[in-house]
Scaffold this active site. Structure first.
Site, PDB file in Angstrom:
ATOM      1  N   TYR A 148       0.841  -1.210   0.000  1.00 10.35           N
ATOM      2  CA  TYR A 148       0.000   0.000   0.000  1.00 10.35           C
ATOM      3  C   TYR A 148       0.871   1.253   0.000  1.00 10.35           C
ATOM      4  O   TYR A 148       0.701   2.144  -0.837  1.00 10.35           O
ATOM      5  CB  TYR A 148      -0.906  -0.040   1.227  1.00 10.35           C
ATOM      6  CG  TYR A 148      -1.827   1.146   1.413  1.00 10.35           C
ATOM      7  CD1 TYR A 148      -2.931   1.342   0.585  1.00 10.35           C
ATOM      8  CD2 TYR A 148      -1.610   2.057   2.452  1.00 10.35           C
ATOM      9  CE1 TYR A 148      -3.787   2.414   0.783  1.00 10.35           C
ATOM     10  CE2 TYR A 148      -2.466   3.131   2.652  1.00 10.35           C
ATOM     11  CZ  TYR A 148      -3.556   3.301   1.809  1.00 10.35           C
ATOM     12  OH  TYR A 148      -4.402   4.373   2.009  1.00 10.35           O
ATOM     13  N   LYS A 152       1.028   4.066  -3.006  1.00  9.96           N
ATOM     14  CA  LYS A 152       0.608   5.449  -2.734  1.00  9.96           C
ATOM     15  C   LYS A 152       1.778   6.421  -2.871  1.00  9.96           C
ATOM     16  O   LYS A 152       1.592   7.580  -3.271  1.00  9.96           O
ATOM     17  CB  LYS A 152      -0.016   5.541  -1.341  1.00  9.96           C
ATOM     18  CG  LYS A 152      -1.382   4.880  -1.229  1.00  9.96           C
ATOM     19  CD  LYS A 152      -2.484   5.701  -1.926  1.00  9.96           C
ATOM     20  CE  LYS A 152      -3.864   5.149  -1.642  1.00  9.96           C
ATOM     21  NZ  LYS A 152      -4.941   6.002  -2.115  1.00  9.96           N
TER      22      LYS A 152
HETATM   23  N1  LIG Z   1      -9.302   4.887   5.762  1.00  9.75           N
HETATM   24  C1  LIG Z   1      -8.112   5.409   5.968  1.00  9.75           C
HETATM   25  O1  LIG Z   1      -7.577   5.346   7.092  1.00  9.75           O
HETATM   26  C2  LIG Z   1      -7.382   6.147   4.862  1.00  9.75           C
HETATM   27  C3  LIG Z   1      -6.230   6.854   5.220  1.00  9.75           C
HETATM   28  C4  LIG Z   1      -5.514   7.505   4.225  1.00  9.75           C
HETATM   29  C5  LIG Z   1      -5.945   7.466   2.914  1.00  9.75           C
HETATM   30  N2  LIG Z   1      -7.066   6.772   2.588  1.00  9.75           N
HETATM   31  C6  LIG Z   1      -7.454   6.733   1.184  1.00  9.75           C
HETATM   32  O2  LIG Z   1      -8.736   7.290   1.012  1.00  9.75           O
HETATM   33  C7  LIG Z   1      -9.405   6.673  -0.090  1.00  9.75           C
HETATM   34  C8  LIG Z   1     -10.766   6.180   0.371  1.00  9.75           C
HETATM   35  O3  LIG Z   1     -10.552   5.223   1.410  1.00  9.75           O
HETATM   36  P1  LIG Z   1     -11.700   4.708   2.384  1.00  9.75           P
HETATM   37  O4  LIG Z   1     -11.112   4.679   3.729  1.00  9.75           O
HETATM   38  O5  LIG Z   1     -12.955   5.427   2.110  1.00  9.75           O
HETATM   39  O6  LIG Z   1     -11.776   3.175   1.864  1.00  9.75           O
HETATM   40  P2  LIG Z   1     -12.993   2.164   1.753  1.00  9.75           P
HETATM   41  O7  LIG Z   1     -14.057   2.479   2.725  1.00  9.75           O
HETATM   42  O8  LIG Z   1     -12.344   0.818   1.776  1.00  9.75           O
HETATM   43  O9  LIG Z   1     -13.571   2.462   0.288  1.00  9.75           O
HETATM   44  C9  LIG Z   1     -12.762   2.240  -0.831  1.00  9.75           C
HETATM   45  C10 LIG Z   1     -13.550   2.650  -2.053  1.00  9.75           C
HETATM   46  O10 LIG Z   1     -12.725   2.429  -3.216  1.00  9.75           O
HETATM   47  C11 LIG Z   1     -13.502   1.683  -4.159  1.00  9.75           C
HETATM   48  N3  LIG Z   1     -12.671   0.903  -5.072  1.00  9.75           N
HETATM   49  C12 LIG Z   1     -11.757  -0.051  -4.777  1.00  9.75           C
HETATM   50  N4  LIG Z   1     -11.226  -0.551  -5.892  1.00  9.75           N
HETATM   51  C13 LIG Z   1     -11.824   0.097  -6.934  1.00  9.75           C
HETATM   52  C14 LIG Z   1     -11.719   0.011  -8.341  1.00  9.75           C
HETATM   53  N5  LIG Z   1     -10.881  -0.840  -8.949  1.00  9.75           N
HETATM   54  N6  LIG Z   1     -12.484   0.841  -9.100  1.00  9.75           N
HETATM   55  C15 LIG Z   1     -13.336   1.715  -8.524  1.00  9.75           C
HETATM   56  N7  LIG Z   1     -13.505   1.817  -7.188  1.00  9.75           N
HETATM   57  C16 LIG Z   1     -12.760   1.022  -6.415  1.00  9.75           C
HETATM   58  C17 LIG Z   1     -14.370   0.785  -3.288  1.00  9.75           C
HETATM   59  O11 LIG Z   1     -15.421   0.244  -4.044  1.00  9.75           O
HETATM   60  P3  LIG Z   1     -16.137  -1.165  -3.674  1.00  9.75           P
HETATM   61  O12 LIG Z   1     -17.190  -0.841  -2.639  1.00  9.75           O
HETATM   62  O13 LIG Z   1     -16.680  -1.636  -4.965  1.00  9.75           O
HETATM   63  O14 LIG Z   1     -15.075  -2.059  -3.111  1.00  9.75           O
HETATM   64  C18 LIG Z   1     -14.815   1.796  -2.250  1.00  9.75           C
HETATM   65  O15 LIG Z   1     -15.829   2.612  -2.741  1.00  9.75           O
HETATM   66  C19 LIG Z   1      -8.470   5.559  -0.573  1.00  9.75           C
HETATM   67  O16 LIG Z   1      -7.738   6.007  -1.680  1.00  9.75           O
HETATM   68  C20 LIG Z   1      -7.564   5.327   0.618  1.00  9.75           C
HETATM   69  O17 LIG Z   1      -6.323   4.782   0.259  1.00  9.75           O
HETATM   70  C21 LIG Z   1      -7.806   6.109   3.541  1.00  9.75           C
END
Ligand SMILES: NC(=O)c1ccc[n+]([C@@H]2O[C@H](COP(=O)([O-])OP(=O)(O)OC[C@H]3O[C@@H](n4cnc5c(N)ncnc54)[C@H](OP(=O)(O)O)[C@@H]3O)[C@@H](O)[C@H]2O)c1
Length: 241
Positions: A148, A152
């Site tokens: 990851y 990133k």
């Molecule tokens: N949560 C954290 O602590 C955190 C921290 C830093 C950065 N981020 C970043 O913030 C962003 C959102 O994260 P989140 O925490 O909201 O994650 P999440 O709840 O796991 O949601 C991930 C989203 O990405 C979608 N996705 C995954 N693979 C995809 C693909 N091939 N095409 C289109 N959509 C896809 C998923 O769709 P499905 O429902 O179809 O799987 C879901 O809607 C990510 O880029 C993550 O790396 C998160």
């Protein structure tokens, strides 16, 4: 950019930060939001928030044909939010090559596919902004998230290249570096987390005030300050986590 003039598109909008971003964009008074997800049915609850302004569309960002079709279905976008992402746990020696590929396919290549498809759209619409959801661990590696982090960090590098490449097209590029956020991605990880709604609000504030690198929560703000002072100390701290 003025959010009231925005026609936004958010990837991964069905849950987590993406869903919160759609809500925050509506609250900020945008013209329209294309809420996209791999499964269009998963967007139903979001669409009913505002039937006139939320347009549900399906896309898997790793599929360049679908991404290209999406750019034709959403020709009026001037704010692209690349939010979709995946996270796998595992260290650099044991994570399978297939998993590493999958992390790069979504977090790096998927984000790049979207940017490449939508730069001409934004350009035709007189410019706008591209927002890439990165992570704090793009700056310093957390060894238990090896694939990851790497995907990133590559996406961060790409974000900088993209910024330079669209500078003459009236397109701003923002990188978002959250710490831990309370979504499915970190379900089961016991630590302090910021709500997706607070992250979404900070992202929109950052765009409105034109901050290229946005640290949207207390954890990321504190660690970014520490990283600027002594990046090796942050690397050593993360190595123990
Ligand atoms: N949560 C954290 O602590 C955190 C921290 C830093 C950065 N981020 C970043 O913030 C962003 C959102 O994260 P989140 O925490 O909201 O994650 P999440 O709840 O796991 O949601 C991930 C989203 O990405 C979608 N996705 C995954 N693979 C995809 C693909 N091939 N095409 C289109 N959509 C896809 C998923 O769709 P499905 O429902 O179809 O799987 C879901 O809607 C990510 O880029 C993550 O790396 C998160």
């Amino acid at each position: 950019m003025k959010l009231q003039n925005a026609t936004a598109l958010v990837t991964g909008a069905n849950r987590g930060i993406g869903r919160a971003l759609v809500q925050a964009l509506l609250d900020a008074g945008v013209q329209k939001v294309y809420a996209t997800a791999r499964d269009r049915n998963s967007l139903e609850a979001l669409t009913v928030l505002d039937l006139a302004r939320v347009i549900p569309l399906q896309v898997d960002i790793t599929d360049r044909n679908l991404v290209s079709q999406l750019s034709e279905q959403a020709p009026d976008v001037n704010l692209l939010i690349n939010n979709a992402g995946v996270l796998s746990f595992g260290n650099i020696l044991e994570t399978t090559v297939e998993t590493i590929h999958q992390q790069f396919d979504v977090n790096f290549y998927g984000t790049l596919n979207m940017a490449r498809a939508f730069v001409p759209v934004l350009e035709r619409n007189g410019g706008g902004a591209i927002v890439n959801l990165l992570t704090l661990v793009a700056l310093a590696s957390m060894p238990g998230l090896a694939a990851y982090n790497a995907s990133k960090a590559a996406a961060w590098s790409m974000t900088q290249s993209l910024r330079a490449s669209v500078a003459d097209k009236n397109i701003a590029v923002y990188g978002i570096f959250p710490g831990a956020v309370d979504t499915d991605m970190l379900a089961g990880v016991d630590m302090a987390k910021t709500s997706p709604a607070d992250i979404a609000m900070a992202v929109l504030q950052g765009i409105a005030t034109d901050r290229e690198d946005i640290f949207p929560d207390p954890m990321s703000t504190q660690l970014y300050a520490a990283w600027k002072q002594d990046h090796k100390a942050v690397e050593k701290q993360f190595a123990t986590m």
